[in-house]
Scaffold this motif. Structure first.
Motif, PDB file in Angstrom:
ATOM      1  N   ALA A   4      -6.991  -9.328   8.039  1.00  0.00           N
ATOM      2  CA  ALA A   4      -7.508 -10.168   6.958  1.00  0.00           C
ATOM      3  C   ALA A   4      -7.800  -9.338   5.709  1.00  0.00           C
ATOM      4  O   ALA A   4      -7.606  -9.800   4.585  1.00  0.00           O
ATOM      5  N   GLN A   5      -8.249  -8.105   5.914  1.00  0.00           N
ATOM      6  CA  GLN A   5      -8.525  -7.225   4.778  1.00  0.00           C
ATOM      7  C   GLN A   5      -7.231  -6.769   4.106  1.00  0.00           C
ATOM      8  O   GLN A   5      -7.123  -6.762   2.877  1.00  0.00           O
ATOM      9  N   LEU A   6      -6.241  -6.399   4.905  1.00  0.00           N
ATOM     10  CA  LEU A   6      -4.978  -5.892   4.350  1.00  0.00           C
ATOM     11  C   LEU A   6      -4.121  -6.999   3.750  1.00  0.00           C
ATOM     12  O   LEU A   6      -3.427  -6.781   2.748  1.00  0.00           O
ATOM     13  N   ARG A  39      -9.939  -8.611  11.710  1.00  0.00           N
ATOM     14  CA  ARG A  39     -10.623  -8.243  10.466  1.00  0.00           C
ATOM     15  C   ARG A  39      -9.769  -7.288   9.645  1.00  0.00           C
ATOM     16  O   ARG A  39      -9.715  -7.388   8.411  1.00  0.00           O
ATOM     17  N   VAL A  40      -9.121  -6.356  10.316  1.00  0.00           N
ATOM     18  CA  VAL A  40      -8.233  -5.414   9.623  1.00  0.00           C
ATOM     19  C   VAL A  40      -7.095  -6.165   8.929  1.00  0.00           C
ATOM     20  O   VAL A  40      -6.790  -5.932   7.751  1.00  0.00           O
ATOM     21  N   PRO A  65      -4.830 -10.649   2.736  1.00  0.00           N
ATOM     22  CA  PRO A  65      -5.626 -11.859   2.514  1.00  0.00           C
ATOM     23  C   PRO A  65      -4.779 -13.097   2.237  1.00  0.00           C
ATOM     24  O   PRO A  65      -5.252 -14.224   2.420  1.00  0.00           O
ATOM     25  N   TYR A 107       0.817  -1.212   0.000  1.00  0.00           N
ATOM     26  CA  TYR A 107       0.000   0.000   0.000  1.00  0.00           C
ATOM     27  C   TYR A 107       0.856   1.270   0.000  1.00  0.00           C
ATOM     28  O   TYR A 107       0.514   2.262   0.654  1.00  0.00           O
TER      29      TYR A 107
END
Length: 276
Positions: A204-206, A201-202, A208, A135
């Protein structure tokens, strides 16, 4: 990604020999003051880790150990550097406070670092990880036990990189570097249960495609690793973690750090990455 694409990148590291290493107090669940440390063995194991990094083509700078600072061997905790800027540490426990001064002295005299002293409690790379190719370059930052969450905003201002706050919830994994590690410039491995549900969750999103560790890996300090993008240096107890990183295309390199584990640290704790 194929195995052929796992390429190492030459790194610079900072280490501090365990010349005064003992377990005189207990500030994490792994420290047991009733078991004596074998100082000679600790130094021998540390030298083996340093030699391993040098043999892999990396530069290792050595910070002189100071009497009265038994945890100084865990040099990753002393600061956090990104692109020539150093965000200094401020330790949670007074027993380690003077380590931050020793690290500052190194950066003040070694090259053209821009050193920024912190206002908020943080324990350097113990609770910060940098991924330069993810990112556009992001910092992952842990809190919950040692680092004040306000330090995350402070680090973002100092470093000019997005900082993602991740809450640690298991006292056994009190620093981010016991629960998550960068495998290269964009990929991570982590133990999900060390983090709050929202932080999971953060992550897993960033990430995968992250390599997920289990509790046995984490308890073996298998996530407290150092990677150059191809070679992943782990302690000898982390057999399962070694298999996982090999399956992901990396080359595990095991080093015995059994004595340093007595203080609650392993490979990563002993190695600060310098990012000029």
């Amino acid at each position: 990604m194929s195995h052929l694409e796992r390429l190492p990148r030459k790194r610079a590291y900072l280490m501090c020999p365990p010349e005064h290493f003992t377990v005189e107090y207990a500030i994490n669940p792994w420290m047991d003051t009733t078991v004596a440390v074998d100082a000679g063995q600790a130094l021998k194991q540390w030298e083996s880790l340093r030699a391993t990094l040098i043999d892999l083509g990396h530069v290792v700078h050595v910070l002189d150990a100071r009497p009265g600072l038994p945890d100084m061997v865990y040099s990753a905790n002393g600061a956090f550097s990104v692109d020539g800027t150093v965000y200094g540490a401020r330790f949670r426990y007074p027993q380690r406070a003077d380590e931050a001064l020793a690290h500052r002295a190194f950066y003040d005299t070694a090259g053209s670092w821009r050193f920024v002293a912190p206002e908020h409690v943080n324990e350097g790379e113990g609770d910060f990880a940098y991924l330069p190719a993810a990112y556009g370059g992001i910092v992952l930052a842990g809190y919950g036990f040692r680092t004040d969450p306000a330090a995350h905003a402070e680090a973002q201002e100092v470093l000019g990189r997005p900082v993602i706050s991740l809450r640690l919830i298991d006292p056994a994994f009190y620093h981010l570097d016991t629960a998550l590690a960068a495998l290269d410039d964009r990929h991570v491995t982590y133990y999900p249960e060390a983090f709050s549900p929202a932080s999971r969750r953060v992550l897993a999103q960033l990430f995968p495609d992250a390599v997920l560790a289990d509790r046995a890996d984490a308890e073996a300090f298998g996530l407290n690793l150092v990677s150059d993008g191809r070679h992943v240096i782990l302690n000898t107890d982390a057999i399962g973690m070694g298999r996982k990183v090999r399956d992901a295309g990396y080359q595990p390199v095991h080093v015995d750090l059994s004595e340093l584990k007595r203080g609650g640290g392993s490979v990563k704790c002993a190695v600060a990455e310098l990012r000029p």
